[in-house]
Write a protein that holds these residues in place. Sequence first.
Motif, PDB file in Angstrom:
ATOM      1  N   THR A 164      12.572 -20.708  12.794  1.00 59.99           N
ATOM      2  CA  THR A 164      13.834 -20.256  13.526  1.00 59.99           C
ATOM      3  C   THR A 164      13.965 -18.648  13.409  1.00 59.99           C
ATOM      4  OG1 THR A 164      15.535 -20.517  11.657  1.00 59.99           O
ATOM      5  CG2 THR A 164      14.998 -22.317  13.187  1.00 59.99           C
ATOM      6  N   GLU A 165      14.917 -18.044  13.835  1.00 55.96           N
ATOM      7  CA  GLU A 165      15.224 -16.585  13.854  1.00 55.96           C
ATOM      8  C   GLU A 165      15.643 -16.248  12.382  1.00 55.96           C
ATOM      9  OE1 GLU A 165      17.818 -13.314  15.942  1.00 55.96           O
ATOM     10  OE2 GLU A 165      17.614 -15.123  17.297  1.00 55.96           O
ATOM     11  N   GLU A 166      16.459 -17.000  12.023  1.00 54.80           N
ATOM     12  CA  GLU A 166      16.904 -17.040  10.569  1.00 54.80           C
ATOM     13  C   GLU A 166      15.804 -17.215   9.516  1.00 54.80           C
ATOM     14  OE1 GLU A 166      20.035 -16.524   9.233  1.00 54.80           O
ATOM     15  OE2 GLU A 166      19.644 -17.452   7.356  1.00 54.80           O
ATOM     16  N   SER A 167      14.998 -18.181   9.646  1.00 54.52           N
ATOM     17  CA  SER A 167      13.696 -18.256   8.633  1.00 54.52           C
ATOM     18  C   SER A 167      13.117 -17.108   8.847  1.00 54.52           C
ATOM     19  CB  SER A 167      13.250 -19.734   8.884  1.00 54.52           C
ATOM     20  OG  SER A 167      12.237 -19.666   9.914  1.00 54.52           O
ATOM     21  N   HIS A 168      12.698 -16.836   9.905  1.00 54.45           N
ATOM     22  CA  HIS A 168      11.625 -15.491  10.013  1.00 54.45           C
ATOM     23  C   HIS A 168      12.458 -14.215   9.393  1.00 54.45           C
ATOM     24  CE1 HIS A 168       8.764 -12.946  11.826  1.00 54.45           C
ATOM     25  NE2 HIS A 168      10.092 -11.974  12.093  1.00 54.45           N
ATOM     26  N   GLN A 169      13.816 -14.226   9.741  1.00 51.75           N
ATOM     27  CA  GLN A 169      14.265 -12.858   9.214  1.00 51.75           C
ATOM     28  C   GLN A 169      14.264 -13.145   7.664  1.00 51.75           C
ATOM     29  OE1 GLN A 169      18.166 -12.624  10.825  1.00 51.75           O
ATOM     30  NE2 GLN A 169      17.398 -11.714  12.734  1.00 51.75           N
ATOM     31  N   ARG A 170      14.719 -14.104   6.990  1.00 51.75           N
ATOM     32  CA  ARG A 170      14.537 -14.332   5.388  1.00 51.75           C
ATOM     33  C   ARG A 170      13.134 -13.966   4.878  1.00 51.75           C
ATOM     34  NH1 ARG A 170      18.122 -18.574   2.775  1.00 51.75           N
ATOM     35  NH2 ARG A 170      20.305 -18.528   4.360  1.00 51.75           N
ATOM     36  N   MET A 171      12.009 -14.514   5.606  1.00 51.02           N
ATOM     37  CA  MET A 171      10.547 -14.354   5.295  1.00 51.02           C
ATOM     38  C   MET A 171      10.420 -12.953   5.304  1.00 51.02           C
ATOM     39  SD  MET A 171       8.371 -15.647   3.611  1.00 51.02           S
ATOM     40  CE  MET A 171       8.413 -17.423   3.472  1.00 51.02           C
ATOM     41  N   GLN A 172      10.522 -12.059   6.341  1.00 46.07           N
ATOM     42  CA  GLN A 172      10.336 -10.729   6.409  1.00 46.07           C
ATOM     43  C   GLN A 172      10.990  -9.912   5.574  1.00 46.07           C
ATOM     44  OE1 GLN A 172       8.126  -9.171   8.854  1.00 46.07           O
ATOM     45  NE2 GLN A 172       8.557  -7.518   7.333  1.00 46.07           N
ATOM     46  N   ARG A 173      12.159 -10.168   5.293  1.00 44.24           N
ATOM     47  CA  ARG A 173      13.009  -9.558   4.189  1.00 44.24           C
ATOM     48  C   ARG A 173      12.447  -9.796   2.969  1.00 44.24           C
ATOM     49  NH1 ARG A 173      18.365 -11.281   5.522  1.00 44.24           N
ATOM     50  NH2 ARG A 173      18.139 -13.023   4.082  1.00 44.24           N
ATOM     51  N   ALA A 174      11.986 -10.634   2.657  1.00 47.02           N
ATOM     52  CA  ALA A 174      11.322 -11.133   1.529  1.00 47.02           C
ATOM     53  C   ALA A 174      10.085 -10.469   1.200  1.00 47.02           C
ATOM     54  CB  ALA A 174      10.897 -12.637   1.110  1.00 47.02           C
ATOM     55  N   TRP A 176       6.586  -6.346  -1.206  1.00 41.05           N
ATOM     56  CA  TRP A 176       5.380  -5.781  -1.083  1.00 41.05           C
ATOM     57  C   TRP A 176       4.943  -4.537  -1.849  1.00 41.05           C
ATOM     58  CZ3 TRP A 176       1.199  -7.799   1.203  1.00 41.05           C
ATOM     59  CH2 TRP A 176       0.354  -6.829   1.468  1.00 41.05           C
ATOM     60  N   PRO A 177       5.817  -3.937  -2.480  1.00 36.37           N
ATOM     61  CA  PRO A 177       5.728  -2.756  -3.311  1.00 36.37           C
ATOM     62  C   PRO A 177       5.129  -3.243  -4.695  1.00 36.37           C
ATOM     63  CG  PRO A 177       7.853  -2.345  -2.145  1.00 36.37           C
ATOM     64  CD  PRO A 177       7.537  -3.846  -1.711  1.00 36.37           C
ATOM     65  N   TYR A 178       5.490  -4.426  -4.900  1.00 32.19           N
ATOM     66  CA  TYR A 178       5.131  -4.886  -6.387  1.00 32.19           C
ATOM     67  C   TYR A 178       3.860  -5.404  -6.398  1.00 32.19           C
ATOM     68  CZ  TYR A 178      10.026  -4.866  -7.531  1.00 32.19           C
ATOM     69  OH  TYR A 178      11.196  -4.189  -7.881  1.00 32.19           O
ATOM     70  N   VAL A 179       3.052  -5.768  -5.259  1.00 32.74           N
ATOM     71  CA  VAL A 179       1.584  -6.284  -5.345  1.00 32.74           C
ATOM     72  C   VAL A 179       0.665  -5.448  -5.923  1.00 32.74           C
ATOM     73  CG1 VAL A 179       2.286  -8.104  -3.435  1.00 32.74           C
ATOM     74  CG2 VAL A 179       1.103  -5.834  -2.898  1.00 32.74           C
ATOM     75  N   GLU A 180       0.601  -4.192  -5.612  1.00 33.57           N
ATOM     76  CA  GLU A 180      -0.404  -3.319  -6.247  1.00 33.57           C
ATOM     77  C   GLU A 180      -0.499  -3.433  -7.703  1.00 33.57           C
ATOM     78  OE1 GLU A 180      -2.809  -1.504  -4.948  1.00 33.57           O
ATOM     79  OE2 GLU A 180      -2.321  -2.506  -2.929  1.00 33.57           O
ATOM     80  N   GLU A 181       0.443  -3.825  -8.463  1.00 34.17           N
ATOM     81  CA  GLU A 181       0.527  -3.766  -9.850  1.00 34.17           C
ATOM     82  C   GLU A 181      -0.616  -4.938 -10.285  1.00 34.17           C
ATOM     83  OE1 GLU A 181       4.076  -4.668 -12.026  1.00 34.17           O
ATOM     84  OE2 GLU A 181       3.013  -4.246 -14.058  1.00 34.17           O
ATOM     85  N   LEU A 182      -0.833  -5.880  -9.319  1.00 31.33           N
ATOM     86  CA  LEU A 182      -1.920  -7.192  -9.721  1.00 31.33           C
ATOM     87  C   LEU A 182      -3.261  -6.549  -9.940  1.00 31.33           C
ATOM     88  CD1 LEU A 182      -0.637  -9.841  -7.342  1.00 31.33           C
ATOM     89  CD2 LEU A 182      -0.481  -9.867  -9.882  1.00 31.33           C
ATOM     90  N   PHE A 183      -3.393  -5.148  -9.175  1.00 29.13           N
ATOM     91  CA  PHE A 183      -4.910  -4.872  -9.241  1.00 29.13           C
ATOM     92  C   PHE A 183      -4.949  -3.541  -9.982  1.00 29.13           C
ATOM     93  CE2 PHE A 183      -3.604  -7.061  -5.306  1.00 29.13           C
ATOM     94  CZ  PHE A 183      -4.622  -8.096  -5.470  1.00 29.13           C
ATOM     95  N   THR A 184      -4.013  -3.086 -10.649  1.00 24.54           N
ATOM     96  CA  THR A 184      -4.107  -2.036 -11.567  1.00 24.54           C
ATOM     97  C   THR A 184      -4.816  -2.363 -12.766  1.00 24.54           C
ATOM     98  OG1 THR A 184      -1.877  -1.237 -10.555  1.00 24.54           O
ATOM     99  CG2 THR A 184      -2.500  -0.133 -12.404  1.00 24.54           C
ATOM    100  N   PRO A 185      -5.595  -1.702 -12.998  1.00 24.98           N
ATOM    101  CA  PRO A 185      -6.615  -2.012 -14.300  1.00 24.98           C
ATOM    102  C   PRO A 185      -5.856  -1.619 -15.498  1.00 24.98           C
ATOM    103  CG  PRO A 185      -7.718  -0.696 -12.640  1.00 24.98           C
ATOM    104  CD  PRO A 185      -6.636  -0.634 -12.259  1.00 24.98           C
ATOM    105  N   LEU A 186      -6.156  -2.290 -16.624  1.00 20.76           N
ATOM    106  CA  LEU A 186      -5.653  -2.047 -17.889  1.00 20.76           C
ATOM    107  C   LEU A 186      -6.602  -1.127 -18.368  1.00 20.76           C
ATOM    108  CD1 LEU A 186      -4.990  -5.637 -19.258  1.00 20.76           C
ATOM    109  CD2 LEU A 186      -3.176  -3.915 -18.695  1.00 20.76           C
ATOM    110  N   PRO A 187      -6.372  -0.335 -19.571  1.00 13.74           N
ATOM    111  CA  PRO A 187      -7.076   0.657 -20.010  1.00 13.74           C
ATOM    112  C   PRO A 187      -8.750  -0.008 -20.502  1.00 13.74           C
ATOM    113  CG  PRO A 187      -5.183   1.012 -20.857  1.00 13.74           C
ATOM    114  CD  PRO A 187      -5.094  -0.300 -20.283  1.00 13.74           C
ATOM    115  N   GLY A 188      -8.899  -1.288 -20.755  1.00 16.74           N
ATOM    116  CA  GLY A 188     -10.123  -1.651 -21.083  1.00 16.74           C
ATOM    117  C   GLY A 188     -10.821  -2.629 -20.129  1.00 16.74           C
TER     118      GLY A 188
END
Lengths: 250, 250
Positions: free
Chosen positions: A152-162, A167-179
């Motif tokens: 629905t419009e409501e469910s779509h809006q909630r998912m887009q807001r999520a 999104w700004p947090y996902v890059e940390e998954l791919f940020t290497p540790l020093p070793g």
Amino acid sequence: MNDAQRQALVERLLALADDELILGHRDSEWTGHAPILEEDIAMANLAQDELGHAAIWYGLHQELTGQDPDRLAFQRNALDYRNVQLVELPIGDWAFTMLRQYLFDTYEMLLLARLQESAYPPLAQAAAKMGNEERYHHRHSSAWVQRLGLGTEESHQRMQRALDELWPYVEELFTPLPGDSLLAEAGLFPNLGELREAWRGQVLPFLAQAELTVPDAPALPLTRRDHTEALIDLLADMQMVARSDPEAVW
Amino acid sequence: MNDAQRQALVERLLALADDELILGHRDSEWTGHAPILEEDIAMANLAQDELGHAAIWYGLHQELTGQDPDRLAFQRNALDYRNVQLVELPIGDWAFTMLRQYLFDTYEMLLLARLQESAYPPLAQAAAKMGNEERYHHRHSSAWVQRLGLGTEESHQRMQRALDELWPYVEELFTPLPGDSLLAEAGLFPNLGELREAWRGQVLPFLAQAELTVPDAPALPLTRRDHTEALIDLLADMQMVARSDPEAVW
């Protein structure tokens, strides 16, 4: 394995374990509270699996360091955890929870497939063991992202807001540790740059197909030593029992 | 099955489902909070299994009445639940949780063994399906009762205190619903008097062996229509999401 590789592997195992522990705890907050009974059960299952994965990674860490998994899980301070912030964010609504799970599940599924080729046999065996569960998780969370994105419009809006929030947090998954570069050179752990490309190759078309728009917002410059208030609250809650009586037989 | 038997079976199925739903929810309150990681995982597993059993019983109820399981689980008022008070009591400490689980698991294991002989095939099949899980639950909870009963002075005292508190609630498990005699005569559901004897024959020697003393306190005169404030609180918590937006697609 030389000493430097060994130390790098210890750090990486702790990061793997902490991600699963914290995500498993967030999932468990839904058990008994999901919108429908079937999802209640699914969330309990998910929590169980992620905590089970954490136990496996802490176990491999213990083989190399002798450190007690329960002590690591329950008796560190927030600053000593090595999870990404993505998994510590509060559960939000159902759309937020399912999208976070989808983003993480895709990462974990692709990671486990590569880890099965690790030159460190215990790691390869553990990854093989978890692979099936993770494919099931991925099927479950991707079905929800699609259903709500195209709902629905409501469910779509909630998912887009999520998506805008996560999104700004996902890059940390791919940020290497020093070793990590040492590990990649020795074939002990996959190259995170290649993993990132594989992840984006799968996630970007999937989100587009669910009619969701990846935001322009830049990635947050996070390392696994940065945490939020949300982790402190989560740990206060999670550690309450263990800390109330650390010497109890239980 | 005649109409009276059918109506009696509907009432009994609702009681079975509600016991599992409420106990499953109580178990889920431990997930992510158990004293050790292994037990965190075990509690998530337990919650998942009990909620899964609830879904099966609600499903059989639906076959006879057409009523929606999710509506039954999430949208009734406290007074319409048919669970025993034993399962709605707050979780207490680990000793209380494990002893309640043991008392209920033993009842459920013996009940399921008898239900496999039910003259109503869907009931017999469902019972067969759940039996293995329940034997595992019983092994887990009985090991804890024994371990804490025979453990330190502190753990023994906690377990004895839990037994003193819980014992007056157990008789309600064996208190017949108005239609139960019809069901027993028709071989649809076991005789609760016989089940009670079998339960006591197993539980009393086991508790004695764990050096726990069954209190003299009389059984509380409860029916499955009597509930406590604790159930109202639990439902407020459990139904929060479902009630906040009952028409949501999720």
